[in-house]
Each structure stands twice: as structure tokens, then as C-alpha cells.
Design an enzyme around this catalytic site. Structure first.
Site, short mmCIF file in Angstrom:
data_model
loop_
_atom_site.label_atom_id
_atom_site.label_comp_id
_atom_site.label_asym_id
_atom_site.label_seq_id
_atom_site.Cartn_x
_atom_site.Cartn_y
_atom_site.Cartn_z
N TYR A 1 0.82 -1.21 0.00
CA TYR A 1 0.00 0.00 0.00
C TYR A 1 0.86 1.27 0.00
CZ TYR A 1 -3.80 -3.13 1.41
OH TYR A 1 -4.71 -4.15 1.47
N LYS B 1 4.11 -15.18 3.33
CA LYS B 1 4.17 -15.96 2.09
C LYS B 1 5.66 -16.19 1.80
CE LYS B 1 2.11 -17.74 -1.57
NZ LYS B 1 1.42 -19.01 -1.48
N ASP C 1 -2.00 -18.60 2.52
CA ASP C 1 -3.05 -19.38 1.84
C ASP C 1 -3.57 -20.47 2.78
OD1 ASP C 1 -0.41 -20.05 1.50
OD2 ASP C 1 -0.62 -20.83 -0.53
N ASP D 1 -5.25 -7.01 6.01
CA ASP D 1 -6.46 -6.37 5.51
C ASP D 1 -7.47 -7.44 5.11
OD1 ASP D 1 -8.21 -4.55 4.50
OD2 ASP D 1 -6.97 -3.87 2.84
N ASP E 1 -10.87 -8.91 7.48
CA ASP E 1 -12.24 -8.83 6.99
C ASP E 1 -12.89 -10.22 6.92
OD1 ASP E 1 -12.12 -6.12 6.83
OD2 ASP E 1 -12.97 -5.99 4.82
#
Ligand code: NAD
Length: 358
Positions: free
Chosen positions: A144, A193, A225, A249, A253
């Protein structure tokens, strides 16, 4: 205890759930003989109306002089997003506020109250005795905040977003997660990851180094994952999840689906010095505003987080959490958590009952 708290109700349901939460705060203040100086500031659309700015200087000063910030929510109806009052409101207010005070880690508890199992989308056999996870997310780094570029090369339209982390950013949020685990069940699952990304390899090394300072906390690493899958197979295995901005993020959620309503989910953002902002995870829900039907619990639990993490008032925080739990156990529901359509008590009634348990 004497403390100053900046109170920023904001827009939509913000002012009404904040005013109810302040009733709880007053009761705790009297019960424990504390002195809380509450200084109210304008932010978001309400600030724009008064000061022509979503985050006026006066609000910045109020926050800077406080010991903690209790925030409501900002923003207007999505169909009015281009009106000057609402245009870029969230970006100019809450995001600017986080940037001003360098809030670099965010914590979001995702809890399934045993009393509310019926509104959790997972099966009873998966929920077991209840889900109780805290996600600690890095807030100021990752893809970001790297360079974003859209360009043309060899007559092809291309785009890239640079993902960057430095060891200090990782170490700050890792310490936050380990400290959090010590106040809970002493387990940190660091999600990355690292089988592909260099930033994740660095993430994993730094988290492991920081973990050595907390030998009493169990550290495990998990690929993002796999973590996404484990959320729905065995969510009860998690205590504190530590992760980067992008993965956090998405995962936070996904975890927001567990409790069954955003109206139940508090959150907190911390800077390196421990200064923090507390707010509900949801937004200003403009379609509920002014009707006295919004769920005040996320805002009330944000106050409980504030007591616990900013003031170390553990008993006070615990009393609030237990009062919420007793209210739910007794079957009281606002509309968002009520399985019967067109039923549910008001914001004020819900607060009255929570207050009666304090
Ligand atoms: P929202 O969180 O306001 O609403 C999403 C859903 O959750 C709605 O169905 C709403 O009714 C429900 N909900 C949220 N809080 C609730 C509560 N306390 N009680 C009962 N139900 C509740 O998100 P949205 O509709 O996407 O956005 C509305 C506005 O909020 C927009 O202007 C957006 O920019 C803003 N927003 C602000 C923040 C913030 O202040 N930090 C965060 C997200 C969205």
C-alpha cells in the site's frame, strides 16, 4: 487515576453509539473513583461542516494532548460520496489521523460469543467452545505504501505496485503481537508468504528474532493461503495472528464474518510509543443513523480495549466485557444480531441493560 481522553464521535451512527458509550465510561469512572477528562473534537463530515476540513488543526491538538483517542466512525452515504462534505472523507480524516500519529499496528479481536453461535456462519462443530482470535496487522508498510505505477511498455498497458518492508517496521508490530499474546493465551501465529516473497522471508526472520525475547510465548509460522483455509476448518487453534498490511487487511475482513455483525467488533491502533486510537471496526452505517437502532457493543468494547491497553485498568475492562456477555446471555439483541426479522431492542435499551450489569 487521572487521564485525558480525546472523544471523536464523527458521522452517521458515530455520535449515537459514542454518547451511549460515554454513559458506560461515566459509570466506571464513578465506581472506581477515576477522573477522566473528556475533550470532544470534530472529525469527518461533521468537521467539514464546521471547519471546512475533515481533520481540522484543533482536532489534531486535542488528540496530541490526550492519553488515548476514542473514535466513532466517519463518512456519509455511498451515493453522496462525490458531495464536497463526503468526498475523500475517510482518507482525509481517519487515514490522516493514523498517519499523523504513526499508528503502525492495528489489533482487531474476532470473537464468537457462545450466546451468538446462531449468527456465526460456521458450523457448531467448528466453533466448539467459541472462537477468540486477535489479529495484529502492520499498518504503515507493504504494497500500500510502495511506489504505484501504471505505464505502457512495448505497446502493452502495464502496472506495478512495490511491496517493501524494513526490519524496524516488522520488529515494532512483532513486539506488539508478543505483548498481546502475553495478556492472552501465549501463542503467536505469524502469517506470511515466505515460500515466494523476499519481504515475507525478511518478515519471518525478524519475527523469529523478536520471538526469542518472549520465550514464554509459542511462535508458529503459517503461509497465508493455508491460514485462510484454517480459518474455516479449525479457527479455534488461533490466539494472536501477526501479519503484514495486505494479508491483514484481507484476513481481518474474513474474520469479521465470525462474530456475525460489525456492530460487535472493536479495534485499536498503536504507535511505537504505545499511544493508541480505539474505534469500532465498522463504518458510519448512514442508513441506521438517527434511528436509535445501531448496535453500541463495538464502541463499548473499544472503550474496554482502551482501559486495558492504554491505562492498564484490567478490572474495569473486564467488568465491561462481562456486562456485555451477561446482556447477550440474557437474550437481548439489537436488530443486526437478532435472528427474528423486524425485532431487536434500541441502542439506548441495549446500553441500559449493559449498564445494569456494571
Ligand atoms: P459500514 O461498516 O458502515 O456498514 C456495513 C454493514 O455493517 C451495514 O450493513 C451496517 O448496517 C452494518 N453495521 C456496521 N456497524 C454497525 C452497528 N454498530 N450496528 C449495526 N450494524 C452495523 O460500511 P459501509 O456501508 O461500507 O460504509 C458506510 C460509510 O462508512 C462510508 O462512508 C464509508 O466510507 C465509512 N467507513 C468508515 C470507516 C471508519 O470510520 N473507520 C470504516 C469503514 C467505512
Amino acid at each position: 487515576m487521572k487521564k485525558t481522553i480525546a472523544i471523536l464521535p464523527g458521522d452517521g451512527i458515530g455520535p449515537e453509539i459514542m454518547s451511549q458509550t460515554l454513559r458506560i465510561l461515566k459509570k466506571i469512572e464513578n465506581k472506581f473513583d477515576h477522573q477522566f477528562q473528556l475533550v470532544e473534537g470534530y472529525i469527518g463530515g461533521s468537521a467539514f461542516e464546521k471547519y471546512n476540513s475533515h481533520f481540522p488543526e484543533i482536532t489534531k491538538v486535542i488528540c496530541a494532548k490526550s492519553d488515548a483517542i476514542l473514535f466513532g466512525s466517519v463518512g456519509g452515504p455511498l451515493e453522496k460520496a462525490e458531495f464536497p462534505k463526503w468526498k475523500d472523507c475517510e482518507k482525509n480524516s481517519i487515514l490522516a489521523l493514523r498517519k499523523t500519529f504513526h499508528f503502525s499496528s492495528n489489533i482487531r479481536p474476532a470473537k464468537v460469543f457462545a450466546e451468538l453461535k446462531e449468527i456465526c456462519p460456521l458450523k457448531d462443530s467448528i466453533i466448539g467452545n467459541g472462537i477468540d482470535i486477535v489479529i495484529v496487522r502492520e499498518l504503515l508498510g507493504d504494497i500500500y505504501f510502495g511506489e504505484h505505477l501504471t505505464y505502457i511498455e512495448n505497446q502493452l498497458r502495464k502496472a506495478k505496485d512495490i511491496c517493501e518492508y524494513d526490519e524496524k517496521q516488522i520488529s515494532i508490530v512483532a513486539h506488539q503481537a508478543f505483548r498481546m499474546a502475553r495478556k492472552r493465551n501465549n501463542k503467536v501465529t505469524s502469517v506470511d508468504k515466505a515460500n515466494v516473497l523476499d519481504t515475507s522471508k525478511l518478515w519471518r526472520s525478524i519475527v523469529s528474532e523478536v520471538g526469542r525475547d518472549y520465550p514464554d510465548v509459542t511462535l508458529e509460522h503459517m503461509l497465508v493461503d493455508n491460514c485462510a483455509m484454517q480459518f474455516f476448518i479449525q479457527p479455534t487453534q488461533f490466539d494472536v495472528i501477526l501479519t503484514s498490511n495486505l494479508f491483514g487487511d484481507i484476513l481481518s475482513d474474513a474474520a469479521a464474518a465470525f462474530p456475525g455483525s460489525l456492530g460487535l467488533m472493536p479495534s485499536a491502533s498503536f504507535n511505537e510509543q504505545g499511544f493508541a486510537l480505539y474505534e469500532p471496526s465498522g463504518g458510519s452505517a448512514p442508513h441506521l443513523a438517527g434511528k436509535n437502532i445501531a448496535n453500541p457493543i463495538a464502541q463499548i468494547l473499544s472503550l474496554s480495549l482502551l482501559f486495558k491497553h492504554s491505562f492498564e485498568l484490567f478490572e474495569e475492562a473486564d467488568i465491561i466485557e462481562k456486562a456485555v456477555q451477561k446482556t447477550l446471555q440474557a437474550g437481548y439483541r439489537t436488530k443486526d444480531i437478532c435472528i427474528k426479522e423486524n425485532e431487536g431492542i434500541s441502542t439506548t435499551q441495549m446500553t441500559d441493560i449493559i449498564l445494569s450489569h456494571i
